[in-house]
Design an enzyme around this catalytic site. Structure first.
Site, PDB file in Angstrom:
ATOM      1  N   CYS A  57       0.880  -1.172   0.000  1.00 44.51           N
ATOM      2  CA  CYS A  57       0.000   0.000   0.000  1.00 44.51           C
ATOM      3  C   CYS A  57       0.918   1.223   0.000  1.00 44.51           C
ATOM      4  O   CYS A  57       2.041   1.146  -0.492  1.00 44.51           O
ATOM      5  CB  CYS A  57      -1.003  -0.012   1.162  1.00 44.51           C
ATOM      6  SG  CYS A  57      -0.287   0.241   2.794  1.00 44.51           S
ATOM      7  N   ARG A  58       0.461   2.354   0.531  1.00 43.13           N
ATOM      8  CA  ARG A  58       1.304   3.550   0.459  1.00 43.13           C
ATOM      9  C   ARG A  58       2.426   3.513   1.488  1.00 43.13           C
ATOM     10  O   ARG A  58       3.578   3.769   1.166  1.00 43.13           O
ATOM     11  CB  ARG A  58       0.433   4.796   0.638  1.00 43.13           C
ATOM     12  CG  ARG A  58       1.213   6.084   0.517  1.00 43.13           C
ATOM     13  CD  ARG A  58       0.286   7.290   0.384  1.00 43.13           C
ATOM     14  NE  ARG A  58       1.051   8.526   0.433  1.00 43.13           N
ATOM     15  CZ  ARG A  58       1.191   9.267   1.527  1.00 43.13           C
ATOM     16  NH1 ARG A  58       0.612   8.903   2.665  1.00 43.13           N
ATOM     17  NH2 ARG A  58       1.892  10.373   1.497  1.00 43.13           N
TER      18      ARG A  58
END
Length: 114
Positions: free
Chosen positions: A66-67
């Site tokens: 994810c980020r």
């Protein structure tokens, strides 16, 4: 109740041919992603779980992205509970970019982490 530590891997240590599952939202994906990654936003994940299980029928390891690593940690935990060989990418796309790993976009514009 004891929880096993979440399996994780440094972004720099993901094999170049490793299977990456990106659980970020569509706008984040569009800004830049790992070439060849499977994109299933976390918000759609349970409904699209079959796409992942089909992709890893051969039992290969899933590197969840994810980020920064929070959403992917939740998805990794879920996958491990389902018996999937999954590891969380520590630091997510920010660490991937910081390690100088390649990113692409679908439209050919320069990739960045949103």
């Amino acid at each position: 109740m004891n929880f096993a530590p979440l399996p994780s891997v440094d972004a720099a240590a993901v094999p170049s041919d490793g299977f990456v599952l990106d659980v970020r939202e569509n706008d984040e994906w569009a800004a830049g992603h790992v070439e060849g990654a499977l994109h299933i936003p976390m918000s759609d994940f349970v409904g699209r779980f079959g796409e992942l299980t089909e992709a890893v029928e051969d039992g290969r390891r899933v590197h969840v992205m994810c980020r920064v690593g929070g959403r992917s940690a939740q998805v990794t935990q879920y996958l491990v509970q389902q018996g999937v060989d999954a590891v969380n990418i520590d630091g997510g796309m920010q660490a991937w970019d910081g390690a100088g790993r390649p990113m692409v976009t679908d439209n050919g514009t320069p990739a960045f982490v949103l």
